[in-house]
Design a protein around this motif. Sequence first.
Motif, PDB file in Angstrom:
ATOM      1  N   THR A 208       0.831  -1.208   0.000  1.00 50.08           N
ATOM      2  CA  THR A 208       0.000   0.000   0.000  1.00 50.08           C
ATOM      3  C   THR A 208       0.864   1.256   0.000  1.00 50.08           C
ATOM      4  N   ASN A 219      -3.651   0.997  -5.086  1.00 52.67           N
ATOM      5  CA  ASN A 219      -4.201  -0.320  -5.458  1.00 52.67           C
ATOM      6  C   ASN A 219      -3.736  -0.764  -6.850  1.00 52.67           C
ATOM      7  N   THR A 222      -2.260  -5.375  -9.369  1.00 59.24           N
ATOM      8  CA  THR A 222      -3.435  -6.125  -9.820  1.00 59.24           C
ATOM      9  C   THR A 222      -3.108  -7.539 -10.277  1.00 59.24           C
TER      10      THR A 222
END
Length: 385
Positions: A208, A219, A222
Motif C-alpha cells: 500500500t 491499489n 493487480t
Amino acid sequence: MPRRPIVPNKQAILSACLLVVCSLLLIFTCVHVTFVVGSSSSSGGNGTLREWLGDLNEQAARLQSTALKLQVAIAVLSNSNNTESILTIRSAQLKKITQALNLINQEIVIVNSACSNYDGPDCNIPICDSKCLNCSSPGKCVSCSGNWTGPSCSIPVCDSKCLNCTSPGNCSVCSGNWNGTTCSTCKSGWTGTNCVNQTAILTSAQMTRFSNEILNMPNSFTKLLFKASRDGFAGDKFHSKCDNKGATVVIVKAQSGAIFGGYTSVSWNVQNSGYVSDKSAFLFSLVSSTGVERFAKLPQQYSDFYKSGKTNGEYATYQVSGLGPTFGGGHDLFISNNCNSNSLSTSNLCASYCDATMSVSSTTANAYLAGTKNFQVEDYEVYNL
C-alpha cells in the motif's frame, strides 16, 4: 731327568671347544625342531583358534632365536680351521629352520586374516558396523540401528519430505516447497501447513505504501506475472512470463534482506535485443540491507555517465535473452541468470539512475540497493500494472 710338561696346542683346544658347543647346539636344535613340529601338529586340533595363533607366535619366536644362535656359530666356524664338516651341518640346519620359520609366518598371516573383523576365541563372531545391531558377517547386516538401511547399514532412511539425504535428519534435497536440513520449514515465498500458500515479498502494508508513495497509483498491484521462487530463476523463464505485458514493476529481495527494484512503462521483449528507451522508468529502494524501510525513488539523470551525448531515457532497460530484468547503462541494476545460485547480479548506480547524494562507481552508489555491488537474489517478482 724330569719330563717336560706338555703344552697344549691352542688350535686343538679351540677346535675341541667348538666341537662341544656345536654338539650341544645340534642336540638343542633337534629337540627344538621336534618340539615345534609336534606342537604345531597338535595345536590345530586342541584349544581355540586364538590359542593356536598364540602357539604359532611362540614357535616363530623360538625358531628365530635358534636361527640367530646358528648364525653366530656359523660365523665362528667360518673363521676356524678343520671345521668344514661341522659348518656344512650347521648351514643345513639353519636352512631347514629358516624354511620352517617362513612356513609358520605364512600360517600366522593366514590365521590373522581369518580372524580379521571377527571376534571370539575361534574368530567366528562377526564384528558389526557401529550402525548395525546384528550381522551375519562383516559388512552384511541383518538389522540396522536408527534410521539406516542396506546390507552394510550405509544408506540413510530419509524423511518423507526429503528426496535425498546424506544421513538421517540431514537432507540435501527437499520435496515440494520444503526447505532446511530436516525439510521442516517452507522455502522463501511459501507458507502454510504444507508450504503450499505463496507469500509476496512485500507485506500488505508495504504494498500500500509503495503504491501510494512511489508509484502514485493506489491499489496498483493487480496481477502477479512472475515469481522466481515459483516459476524459476532462469532469465528465459522471466521473459516467457513477462514479455509483451506492458508496464511492469520488478521487486527484488536479496539474500542480504534488502528489497529494491525498478519500474518501466515499456514492455519487456527479448526481440529488442539491447537498450530500450523509456523516460518514465525509475529504480527504487524500499528496505536497506540493514532492515531499515526507506521507500526511496531513484530517477534517471539528464546526463548519461557512460554514454555521453545520449538524451535521458535511452538506456532505461537492457533486454537480452537469458538475462533477468536489467536497468540502466551501467548496468544500474542487473539480475543475472539463475540469480539465486550465484552472486553475478550487480548494482552500479549513477550510470543512468541516481540521486544528488551519489556519484558514479562510488561505494555509496554500489552498495545502496543490496548492501554490496554484487549480490545473490533470494526471490524476485514482476507485477503487471
